[in-house]
Design an enzyme around this catalytic site. Structure first.
Site, PDB file in Angstrom:
ATOM      1  N   HIS B 283      -4.664   0.578   1.232  1.00 14.93           N
ATOM      2  CA  HIS B 283      -3.245   0.660   0.927  1.00 14.93           C
ATOM      3  C   HIS B 283      -2.819  -0.456  -0.032  1.00 14.93           C
ATOM      4  CE1 HIS B 283       1.039   1.246   1.438  1.00 14.93           C
ATOM      5  NE2 HIS B 283       1.162  -0.017   1.820  1.00 14.93           N
ATOM      6  N   HIS B 288      -0.521  -0.982  -3.798  1.00 17.33           N
ATOM      7  CA  HIS B 288       0.394  -2.040  -4.252  1.00 17.33           C
ATOM      8  C   HIS B 288      -0.043  -2.804  -5.490  1.00 17.33           C
ATOM      9  CE1 HIS B 288       3.503  -1.999  -1.206  1.00 17.33           C
ATOM     10  NE2 HIS B 288       2.595  -1.869  -0.251  1.00 17.33           N
ATOM     11  N   GLU B 328       7.451   1.100  -1.679  1.00 16.78           N
ATOM     12  CA  GLU B 328       6.608   1.950  -0.831  1.00 16.78           C
ATOM     13  C   GLU B 328       6.664   3.427  -1.198  1.00 16.78           C
ATOM     14  OE1 GLU B 328       4.322   0.990   0.974  1.00 16.78           O
ATOM     15  OE2 GLU B 328       4.781  -1.063   1.591  1.00 16.78           O
ATOM     16  N   SER B 347      -1.253   5.578  -2.058  1.00 15.93           N
ATOM     17  CA  SER B 347      -2.419   5.400  -1.186  1.00 15.93           C
ATOM     18  C   SER B 347      -2.526   6.530  -0.177  1.00 15.93           C
ATOM     19  CB  SER B 347      -2.330   4.043  -0.466  1.00 15.93           C
ATOM     20  OG  SER B 347      -1.203   4.009   0.382  1.00 15.93           O
TER      21      SER B 347
END
Lengths: 449, 449, 449, 449
Positions: B283, B288, B328, B347
């Protein structure tokens, strides 16, 4: 007892040293499918040793990539070979080289690539200075009081090797000092400490007790540069990094652009605590460190550093002279008094006392005059320059620097700890936006004051 | 196969977590002979455990010192005891406390010291987050696929402990990943990588090949955060630091103010490569990391972080929601298309595909609306917010943040990696001078363009 | 034929003249019901002649009013009487006086009100200069070639009276020149015009043909200052206003702060077209006017003017000397050449030719040196100062002006054509906001470049 | 008694009016010997009536000239003829036209010259509005209460003719009002004056007594616009100029960019002091004038004006609607209250009272919504928009204006009272330098605060 060369600790660099053979090639490519890989493949095919190949989002064009290639090369021919290979790649544009090779710099009537003396682009580029062989790096000159003391030499080598191995991002080496070393420190520390209230400038006196309270300064042990560096970082963003010995003036000044100061960690020979022919930790930690905690002095030092990036050899000499008459032997006004802020003075009680008498000549700091003043390095200075304030000296220096002819404008980006060339609409635009945002914040702050 | 909670990796923090008991007391003293020592002696006499006593040149008054005292205290009484001891020292002025103790913050009708929720002042203050006990920090919740796998749990604990021990300034821990871990990574990497060209935003696609070329991204091994962090530092000044698991929203957001992103280093359980109930390195590194290399996204993220410093609990919730719908699960316009830039999407191939269909509702990013939008954390989002651009989103966020009521204006100083409160003439003046210098440089740059 | 005092036209003011007795009292009141009326009533009760009572929205406090009272008073006692009456009004605060009365300025150990030499606050305040009796205002000195020509004197008086009656906001007087006057003009114009290509600076040569094309410059008639003033307004915002004759240095320089230049309209005596002991329209229109159309020169001139507002007599003398060596007798570099830009040179072919030979000494323009250089007014200058550029001269002047000690910072507001004292949070804040808006516009412009 | 169309005074312009046929051609030439004359000769040869030929130092290139040619032309052909003649001159570059001719603006696929709707470049360009034949300029519509009163019509024509003849730079016409006119004014003044304390916004109430004290406001006579204009100039730089009657929305808004407000000088018919179908001096002087003395409102008004320069017809309509809902019918917050600042309200006691009841709908001012809101012009408004503050409204408007697509960025230069197009490196650079100088002054001011 004092020797006759009290000011040599002021020389942080070997002005006569040979320049390194160092070349960085930069180029930009437009982002398109496979472009990055194509470049990399082309570079791999060239039969030249490259110590670095880095690709980054471009700072100068919106959808592009910047490449940084370091070449381990001794001749113009090798550099040209790489440049030609790069130029052959279709997506490539804006190839330029920064190099220490004389024939790349000035030898070519073909001004493309427009070569300027090599300079570091980001803080980790300073790693390339670490292993440079310098006078007194690993060997001692014959007039060094420790030259014939094998124990001292072994100890010095041990410490120097830690500097040699140090790389950006690592914690700074901690040295466990011997009792003998501590004793030498104690003698220097005690004597100088007692003189400061009378001779040192206000900013120095303001910071010094903080170093005692936060960084282990005191007569009993030599402070660790890791602790000091963290303290300085909090105050002004300056950091220390260990150094083997003398750097070239160019390398030494260049590092100031990044708010990095190269500091030795070994101490002078115990046989004569009041003398050293080279900078040692007494000179660095007592003379230099305190002022790097002062925001206005930090700005002055960085300004010298920024001016030195890619400067001509002639300009480097001028800037080194300015450094000499400010950071090493500078005096400043305090109301009707004059006080010392130069490290060469603040680490040498003989000259510290002498400098503030009527014997030497004192002139106002004026970069265009100061930059060309001759000075002796083996005796007390006959002439000192007196700054009105660090702020004023910085302003004057900035005006002076405008006259230097470099084919670019540089901006230090403290976020990335790198230097940006303001040569494209995109970089200038981004910079303008930054200022606008700050102006917005300033306006809000004024509204809440 | 996908589980039903595809988006939980988006939760980086434990919103229900108890707040730490943490208090920092700050005060300023005027520089005068012996003042520093007097303060220190007074502090040492107080029978309270202090985990930090730091003195620095004052930022708010010209010839002063700032003290920072961290108290390991559980009650208002203890804090008041320290404050009274400090106030008793004659040279002291401007005592204030930033604290997480409810009764210090709001319980006192006596508004002096004017307490605000605790927040980090400099990047090393983030070290105080490192050992906080969090859900899934050292223990696994029962629904974690690795909960009943003792080998996985031991391995996870091993990695988590490195995060626990990490402190600012150290190199980031390198993990030698097992073949099993690499295999999990390969599956996730391969599948997501193939989707990006179709779904990911332009900025993401621009950076991704650089990560492959410079940071070891690829199907064969999990990249090391030390390498990535250095790359990000070069691009935008963002850095990574390892984290045990979930932080509180406040701590997590606060760290963004310093351009620091907390990243886990362990990987999901091999039994289900396409599912994880907590953020893992897939993730972080795939979702990110790429965007933190984009200057405009970095500015957006830092802006959220700066707004969170000392914010009320209510405002923290709003900012966490904004983070959710941007970093997010954010979408953005690209000409006539919409693309994904949120890490929770990038992700998670299930939701990545879904988000860009017509099924979910899509609204324009508008901080005042976005901040109060409810969202599910165990299913695909019913609503997404679409930004015009990161730049535009940042501008809107800045306008929104002006409405938050904090009794101070903050400025991030990237040199010292610390936060300055613009509450005095001296700080504002210094800031204005900085802008003037930059404006000078901009003008020069325009002249040389 | 040339007389021996070719440069007297350079003296626009009577340095030996007595200072006017002039006092303006300013005060601020807080807005509350009836406050304005109360003030007015109190003022009307004072038995002192006031030539102006103006109330305006306050610039220094948010909900306040500023009052401006001009007193026609000869003694400190009268001024004090008014001040006391004002202070007796309950709502009044911040009373200050700007005055030319020596005993108000310096005589009082009671520094409240903090009196500074009188200076105009807005462009219409320049009207107070109009009727001041000056040497050669209405009378001619005995050495004037027209002194014994009653027809010339009557004509001169006719033109001077139009200047005397002129007030801000009116169209500038148009003069129908006689054939004899035109003939004098033709001789001067023709001879000087032919010299300019060789001696005048680039900026002068750039503007001159525009004056011919737009403002009626040419050998056949004397141009009208109304037409010229409109042209200058379009170029730089400078405007002309008619003047009777010599002003005091203070008044003359003060007007430059508002980008106003005082211009005579009469012409020298026809008996000697190549000589005049006082400035006349040949000197103004040929020597001065062209450069006021240059943005960089306009900035330089205004900078001198702004520095002169409320300056001490000593500083006025320095600024007048700087004006002498720039606007009147200035030379400037053009590549390897030196050219003339001073009006005293450009309106005197004898000295114009001489100044660019090797005979006189030439030094670089350096305000701190230039300001104290002695000069003769009845012969060619032995020393000239050479500016690198108007821009550089302005920068140097700005640095120099910082050293002048005035108890306030002034800002010229071109919207209101008035001078603002930046002495309160509100004014500074408003100014900061202005800059922020401009910065926003600059950023947009860069984006669209 | 009130009529049913209380708000028509809000319409300052005739939205249905035909656009003027007006074209200005601009071009730039490089400075070289004889270039100016060559251009002029070429223009004289063209057989087209030109109402203005002006040459000025170029703002966009360093050593160039800008030409401004006004053509009295009805067809695209004539314009093209002139353009071709200009292009034939060798030194000419950058020819562009701003025109109201539809076929020049949009009809040509050949986008060179890139024509935009005509707009004034400097304040004196507003003179071209003076003689435009408008509804109610010289004639009255049949529903005007004075339509059948020959004495009233003659008097009105007398006043209107003064407006028709007025040109920039002249003193504003003074009207000696008749007893009957004064009586009408007295009735309106007295009644409205008594309502203001309850309904008008703080800024209005702050300025109003100043108008009474400085500009002759009171029940007994109608104030003179010359006196008011001077007062406004001192406060914000706004000035008034007389107008015959209704302007087109474009012309009316354009003038606000120069901080110029067009004001009628005649008064409504005495038969009904509480009604007028057109703006008259009651509406202007009581409704509009006071707020033009407020710096924040002045900024808002100018911002609307600047956005209107060269805007598309569609954008003009939006901006006119925004003007309607702000300057004419705007409400604003004051703590928990709502007050009126729109002139249509402040000059109509019927709607003033109604607007602040609960009957009409009130929405927050949001330019993107406000700009497209429909409104009636013959009855009370059903919807009003409430601004948080003038400052906030200006910020919102600025954001809104960014969305308008104009092919240039404009800057108002208050020195020259002209509009500069920021389209070249030179103009942007000069602007940046201006900001830097201001930043320098701001920094100094902060140091002296």
């Amino acid at each position: 007892m004092m020797r006759t060369t009290p000011n040599e600790p002021g020389t942080h660099y070997d002005a006569s040293g040979n320049r390194e053979q160092r070349t960085t090639i930069l180029f930009t490519i437009q982002d398109q499918v496979g472009a990055l890989d194509e470049c990399l493949r082309a570079l791999k095919k060239v039969d030249v040793s490259m110590t670095r190949i880095e690709s980054r989002p471009s700072r100068s064009i919106t959808a592009g990539y910047d490449f940084f290639i370091d070449i381990d090369a001794n001749t113009k021919e090798v550099v040209q070979k790489v440049i030609e290979a790069i130029k052959a790649v279709s997506v490539v544009k804006d190839v330029s080289a920064i190099s220490n090779l004389d024939d790349v710099v000035g030898g070519s009537s073909d001004k493309s690539p427009d070569a300027v003396p090599w300079f570091p682009r980001k803080v980790s580029d300073l790693d390339t200075f670490a292993e440079k062989v310098l006078e007194m790096g690993e060997e001692l000159s014959s007039d060094h009081p420790g030259a014939s003391d094998p124990v001292y030499r072994a100890r010095r080598l041990e410490i120097v090797n830690k500097a040699k191995e140090y790389r950006t991002g690592q914690p700074l080496p901690r040295i466990e000092y011997t009792e003998q070393e501590k004793e030498t420190w104690r003698q220097v520390y005690t004597r100088l400490r007692s003189m400061y209230p009378k001779y040192a400038c206000r900013e120095f006196l303001h910071v010094f007790p903080l170093l005692e309270q936060n960084c282990g300064y005191g007569p009993d042990d030599i402070p660790q540069i890791e602790d000091i560096s963290r303290f300085l970082k909090d105050c002004t963003g300056f950091t220390l990094r260990p150094v083997m010995g003398l750097l070239t003036p160019r390398d030494f000044l260049n590092s100031l652009a990044f708010r990095v100061f190269h500091s030795t960690q070994y101490i002078r020979h115990h046989s004569d605590p009041y003398y050293t022919p080279e900078p040692d930790c007494c000179h660095e930690l007592l003379g230099h460190v305190p002022l790097f905690a002062d925001p206005n002095f930090a700005e002055l030092a960085q300004e010298i550093g920024l001016a030195s990036l890619g400067a001509s050899d002639e300009d480097i000499e001028k800037l080194a002279t300015i450094f000499w008459f400010t950071a090493e032997f500078g005096l400043c006004k305090e109301g009707d008094n004059v006080r010392a802020y130069g490290a060469g003075l603040l680490s040498s009680f003989g000259e510290l006392e002498y400098a503030l008498t009527d014997k030497p000549e004192k002139r106002g700091f004026d970069p265009s005059q100061t930059a060309i003043q001759k000075y002796p390095i083996t005796e007390f200075q006959p002439v000192y320059f007196v700054a009105d304030s660090f702020h004023d000296a910085t302003n004057k220096l900035r005006e002076f620097n405008k006259q230097m002819r470099r084919p670019f404008q540089l901006r230090y980006n403290p976020y990335t700890q790198s230097v940006e060339v303001l040569n494209s609409r995109d970089t200038v635009q981004h910079f303008a936006r930054t200022i606008r945002n700050e102006m917005q914040l300033l306006t809000s702050a004024l509204e809440h004051l």
